[in-house]
Design an enzyme around this catalytic site. Sequence first.
Site, PDB file in Angstrom:
ATOM      1  N   LYS A 175     -23.669   7.201  -1.878  1.00  0.00           N
ATOM      2  CA  LYS A 175     -23.766   7.551  -3.127  1.00  0.00           C
ATOM      3  C   LYS A 175     -23.572   8.831  -4.521  1.00  0.00           C
ATOM      4  O   LYS A 175     -23.772   7.834  -5.210  1.00  0.00           O
ATOM      5  CB  LYS A 175     -25.091   8.040  -3.266  1.00  0.00           C
ATOM      6  CG  LYS A 175     -25.812   6.865  -2.156  1.00  0.00           C
ATOM      7  CD  LYS A 175     -26.895   7.318  -1.363  1.00  0.00           C
ATOM      8  CE  LYS A 175     -28.288   5.896  -0.451  1.00  0.00           C
ATOM      9  NZ  LYS A 175     -27.942   4.959  -1.579  1.00  0.00           N
ATOM     10  N   ARG A 176     -22.987   9.212  -3.798  1.00  0.00           N
ATOM     11  CA  ARG A 176     -22.174  10.464  -4.921  1.00  0.00           C
ATOM     12  C   ARG A 176     -20.904  10.094  -5.351  1.00  0.00           C
ATOM     13  O   ARG A 176     -20.365   8.963  -4.591  1.00  0.00           O
ATOM     14  CB  ARG A 176     -21.968  11.775  -3.898  1.00  0.00           C
ATOM     15  CG  ARG A 176     -23.099  12.430  -3.689  1.00  0.00           C
ATOM     16  CD  ARG A 176     -22.971  13.857  -3.169  1.00  0.00           C
ATOM     17  NE  ARG A 176     -22.341  13.655  -2.033  1.00  0.00           N
ATOM     18  CZ  ARG A 176     -21.458  14.839  -0.687  1.00  0.00           C
ATOM     19  NH1 ARG A 176     -21.718  15.600  -1.546  1.00  0.00           N
ATOM     20  NH2 ARG A 176     -21.410  14.601  -0.082  1.00  0.00           N
ATOM     21  N   CYS A 207      22.482  12.484  -3.133  1.00  0.00           N
ATOM     22  CA  CYS A 207      21.741  11.427  -4.122  1.00  0.00           C
ATOM     23  C   CYS A 207      21.879   9.647  -4.483  1.00  0.00           C
ATOM     24  O   CYS A 207      22.857  10.220  -5.459  1.00  0.00           O
ATOM     25  CB  CYS A 207      19.956  11.287  -5.073  1.00  0.00           C
ATOM     26  SG  CYS A 207      19.108  10.143  -5.765  1.00  0.00           S
ATOM     27  N   CYS A 256      21.304   9.027  -8.523  1.00  0.00           N
ATOM     28  CA  CYS A 256      21.910  10.668  -9.007  1.00  0.00           C
ATOM     29  C   CYS A 256      22.901   9.887 -10.181  1.00  0.00           C
ATOM     30  O   CYS A 256      24.100   9.392  -9.494  1.00  0.00           O
ATOM     31  CB  CYS A 256      22.314  11.896  -8.461  1.00  0.00           C
ATOM     32  SG  CYS A 256      20.846  12.830  -8.490  1.00  0.00           S
ATOM     33  N   ASP A 280      21.857  -3.383  -3.621  1.00  0.00           N
ATOM     34  CA  ASP A 280      23.017  -3.060  -3.280  1.00  0.00           C
ATOM     35  C   ASP A 280      22.519  -3.784  -0.997  1.00  0.00           C
ATOM     36  O   ASP A 280      23.588  -3.882  -0.658  1.00  0.00           O
ATOM     37  CB  ASP A 280      23.585  -1.627  -2.239  1.00  0.00           C
ATOM     38  CG  ASP A 280      24.522  -0.995  -4.123  1.00  0.00           C
ATOM     39  OD1 ASP A 280      24.858  -1.866  -4.219  1.00  0.00           O
ATOM     40  OD2 ASP A 280      23.901   0.521  -3.638  1.00  0.00           O
ATOM     41  N   HIS A 299      16.678  13.763 -11.465  1.00  0.00           N
ATOM     42  CA  HIS A 299      16.365  13.158  -9.332  1.00  0.00           C
ATOM     43  C   HIS A 299      15.222  14.029  -9.575  1.00  0.00           C
ATOM     44  O   HIS A 299      13.805  13.393  -9.146  1.00  0.00           O
ATOM     45  CB  HIS A 299      17.269  14.457  -8.614  1.00  0.00           C
ATOM     46  CG  HIS A 299      17.116  13.875  -7.732  1.00  0.00           C
ATOM     47  ND1 HIS A 299      17.370  12.715  -6.562  1.00  0.00           N
ATOM     48  CD2 HIS A 299      16.860  14.527  -6.595  1.00  0.00           C
ATOM     49  CE1 HIS A 299      17.097  12.857  -5.520  1.00  0.00           C
ATOM     50  NE2 HIS A 299      16.650  13.756  -5.080  1.00  0.00           N
ATOM     51  N   ASN A 302       8.087   2.074  -6.806  1.00  0.00           N
ATOM     52  CA  ASN A 302       7.158   1.910  -5.545  1.00  0.00           C
ATOM     53  C   ASN A 302       7.225   3.618  -5.799  1.00  0.00           C
ATOM     54  O   ASN A 302       8.775   4.396  -5.663  1.00  0.00           O
ATOM     55  CB  ASN A 302       7.647   1.145  -4.543  1.00  0.00           C
ATOM     56  CG  ASN A 302       7.514   0.027  -4.347  1.00  0.00           C
ATOM     57  OD1 ASN A 302       6.077  -0.586  -4.082  1.00  0.00           O
ATOM     58  ND2 ASN A 302       8.704  -0.422  -3.626  1.00  0.00           N
ATOM     59  N   SER A 333      12.271   3.881  -0.709  1.00  0.00           N
ATOM     60  CA  SER A 333      13.786   5.093   0.370  1.00  0.00           C
ATOM     61  C   SER A 333      13.406   6.374  -0.550  1.00  0.00           C
ATOM     62  O   SER A 333      15.156   6.782   0.224  1.00  0.00           O
ATOM     63  CB  SER A 333      14.325   4.103   0.647  1.00  0.00           C
ATOM     64  OG  SER A 333      14.757   3.802  -0.265  1.00  0.00           O
ATOM     65  N   HIS A 350      14.220   9.904  -6.165  1.00  0.00           N
ATOM     66  CA  HIS A 350      14.728  10.065  -7.731  1.00  0.00           C
ATOM     67  C   HIS A 350      14.010   8.756  -8.238  1.00  0.00           C
ATOM     68  O   HIS A 350      13.698   7.799  -7.824  1.00  0.00           O
ATOM     69  CB  HIS A 350      15.826   9.080  -7.462  1.00  0.00           C
ATOM     70  CG  HIS A 350      17.150   9.731  -9.237  1.00  0.00           C
ATOM     71  ND1 HIS A 350      17.577  10.569  -9.044  1.00  0.00           N
ATOM     72  CD2 HIS A 350      16.829   8.935 -10.011  1.00  0.00           C
ATOM     73  CE1 HIS A 350      18.535  10.645 -10.679  1.00  0.00           C
ATOM     74  NE2 HIS A 350      17.388   9.512 -10.796  1.00  0.00           N
ATOM     75  N   HIS A 388      12.953   5.645  -9.791  1.00  0.00           N
ATOM     76  CA  HIS A 388      13.045   4.524 -10.661  1.00  0.00           C
ATOM     77  C   HIS A 388      12.353   3.589 -10.081  1.00  0.00           C
ATOM     78  O   HIS A 388      11.358   3.643  -9.325  1.00  0.00           O
ATOM     79  CB  HIS A 388      14.578   4.398  -9.608  1.00  0.00           C
ATOM     80  CG  HIS A 388      14.300   3.592  -7.885  1.00  0.00           C
ATOM     81  ND1 HIS A 388      13.789   5.260  -6.941  1.00  0.00           N
ATOM     82  CD2 HIS A 388      14.071   2.972  -6.970  1.00  0.00           C
ATOM     83  CE1 HIS A 388      13.529   4.433  -5.779  1.00  0.00           C
ATOM     84  NE2 HIS A 388      13.768   3.438  -5.949  1.00  0.00           N
ATOM     85  N   GLN A 430      11.977  -2.007  -9.849  1.00  0.00           N
ATOM     86  CA  GLN A 430      13.351  -2.453  -9.126  1.00  0.00           C
ATOM     87  C   GLN A 430      12.602  -3.723 -10.170  1.00  0.00           C
ATOM     88  O   GLN A 430      11.292  -3.887 -10.877  1.00  0.00           O
ATOM     89  CB  GLN A 430      12.631  -2.966  -7.923  1.00  0.00           C
ATOM     90  CG  GLN A 430      13.373  -1.542  -6.829  1.00  0.00           C
ATOM     91  CD  GLN A 430      12.631  -1.931  -5.440  1.00  0.00           C
ATOM     92  OE1 GLN A 430      13.372  -3.334  -4.723  1.00  0.00           O
ATOM     93  NE2 GLN A 430      12.564  -1.243  -4.683  1.00  0.00           N
ATOM     94  N   PHE A 477      -6.808   2.336   4.540  1.00  0.00           N
ATOM     95  CA  PHE A 477      -5.447   1.437   4.743  1.00  0.00           C
ATOM     96  C   PHE A 477      -7.133  -0.001   4.519  1.00  0.00           C
ATOM     97  O   PHE A 477      -8.035   0.126   4.535  1.00  0.00           O
ATOM     98  CB  PHE A 477      -5.850   1.772   5.980  1.00  0.00           C
ATOM     99  CG  PHE A 477      -4.410   2.803   6.563  1.00  0.00           C
ATOM    100  CD1 PHE A 477      -3.847   3.224   6.578  1.00  0.00           C
ATOM    101  CD2 PHE A 477      -5.774   4.338   6.561  1.00  0.00           C
ATOM    102  CE1 PHE A 477      -2.763   3.910   6.661  1.00  0.00           C
ATOM    103  CE2 PHE A 477      -4.980   5.402   6.685  1.00  0.00           C
ATOM    104  CZ  PHE A 477      -3.745   5.734   6.870  1.00  0.00           C
ATOM    105  N   TYR A 523     -12.370  -5.844   8.403  1.00  0.00           N
ATOM    106  CA  TYR A 523     -12.531  -6.001   7.940  1.00  0.00           C
ATOM    107  C   TYR A 523     -12.052  -6.787   6.712  1.00  0.00           C
ATOM    108  O   TYR A 523     -11.427  -7.998   5.992  1.00  0.00           O
ATOM    109  CB  TYR A 523     -13.687  -5.874   7.535  1.00  0.00           C
ATOM    110  CG  TYR A 523     -14.817  -6.835   6.722  1.00  0.00           C
ATOM    111  CD1 TYR A 523     -15.459  -7.848   6.523  1.00  0.00           C
ATOM    112  CD2 TYR A 523     -14.163  -7.270   5.421  1.00  0.00           C
ATOM    113  CE1 TYR A 523     -16.046  -8.649   5.971  1.00  0.00           C
ATOM    114  CE2 TYR A 523     -15.165  -8.104   4.330  1.00  0.00           C
ATOM    115  CZ  TYR A 523     -16.670  -8.703   4.404  1.00  0.00           C
ATOM    116  OH  TYR A 523     -16.665 -10.049   3.657  1.00  0.00           O
ATOM    117  N   GLN A 538     -12.243  -4.893   0.524  1.00  0.00           N
ATOM    118  CA  GLN A 538     -14.213  -4.063   0.817  1.00  0.00           C
ATOM    119  C   GLN A 538     -13.309  -2.745   0.243  1.00  0.00           C
ATOM    120  O   GLN A 538     -12.685  -2.322   0.374  1.00  0.00           O
ATOM    121  CB  GLN A 538     -14.591  -4.014   2.036  1.00  0.00           C
ATOM    122  CG  GLN A 538     -16.149  -3.468   2.189  1.00  0.00           C
ATOM    123  CD  GLN A 538     -15.826  -1.954   2.179  1.00  0.00           C
ATOM    124  OE1 GLN A 538     -14.999  -1.374   2.386  1.00  0.00           O
ATOM    125  NE2 GLN A 538     -16.833  -0.937   1.921  1.00  0.00           N
TER     126      GLN A 538
END
Length: 340
Positions: A30-31, A52, A55, A78, A114, A154, A162, A165, A167, A169, A313, A317, A324
């Site tokens: 409710k809040r 990395c 980089c 790659d 980076h 992502n 993964s 840095h 980036h 896709q 998560f 349901y 939901q």
Amino acid sequence: MNSFDITEHSHRRFNPLLGEWVLVSPHRSKRPWQGQQESTEQDTRPAYDPTCYLCPGNVRANGETNPDYPSTFVFTNDFAALQAETPAGSFSKGLLRAESERGICKVICFSPRHDLTLSDMETTEIKKVVDLWQAQYLELGAMEEISYVQIFENKGSVMGSSNPHPHGQIWAQSSVPGDPAKETVQQERYFSENGRSLLSDYLALELEENTRIVAENGYFVALVPFWAVWPFETIVIPRRHFGHLGEITEEEKLAYADIMKRLSSVYDRLFQTSFPYSAGLHQAPTDGRDYPGWHLHMHFYPPLLRSASVKKFMVGYELMAEPQRDITPESAAERLRTLL
């Protein structure tokens, strides 16, 4: 019996882009916000990491050396999920069906630094990312075998990234994937029936109600969609109706960079952490057909729910029935808007 109140009673909201529904249960929260807010230490990554793979000047896993790039850098992944040389073919046995899928997967480094994310970068630097997105959409989309170009990012290990840095896709493939295909059907049907884009009319409603707007400028609006599934999900919609990055103007690219910086900065301030998300552009397919109803937009799907360490998560349901949420899109938008 009391009359129905969308802010108090459980209800389902329709997503006109996908033609699907989401269950909303506002009485469970409710809040605007419940639960502890936890401050977490910010990442203290170096500007350059010699280990990395992304980089400048470093050797990638396949043995190739990155150039000493000064701003953005794009290369073929790659470990690509799609391969250009996949032979044509199919498998069919009753209800069992499979079809070969060809494609090209690329990685785009947003910055040589980076230690940066979009929220840390200058607007002019983010515009260079948009410039590269545009160039890649046009280049890949012009290939005869490519029907859709999916640009996405992502951010954060919780979203499966993964490498920290900055980036994103690009996956360009021979078919139009599920959600863009659904959005194509819904948008083209609406345009055929109304002579206007679905998102133009939707944006007009949102601007009139002004309860789910998070940030805006003269060219773009970021808002929590009426049908949002994730707690702090947003969608970025251009005010002008155009279908893909090939039609964006220089002024709009700078404004797009501005709205992305402001939105990602608001996310970071919400729980005092580098906010994880999956974000992606949805735009017109590149299969050679005309799509007058397509209206470019960008989705942000962040998983955090109550703090930097409490995530939403999709279980129970949601997996067995339909999405939901408890926190209403209106209260989520208010939380984000106050942090601008």
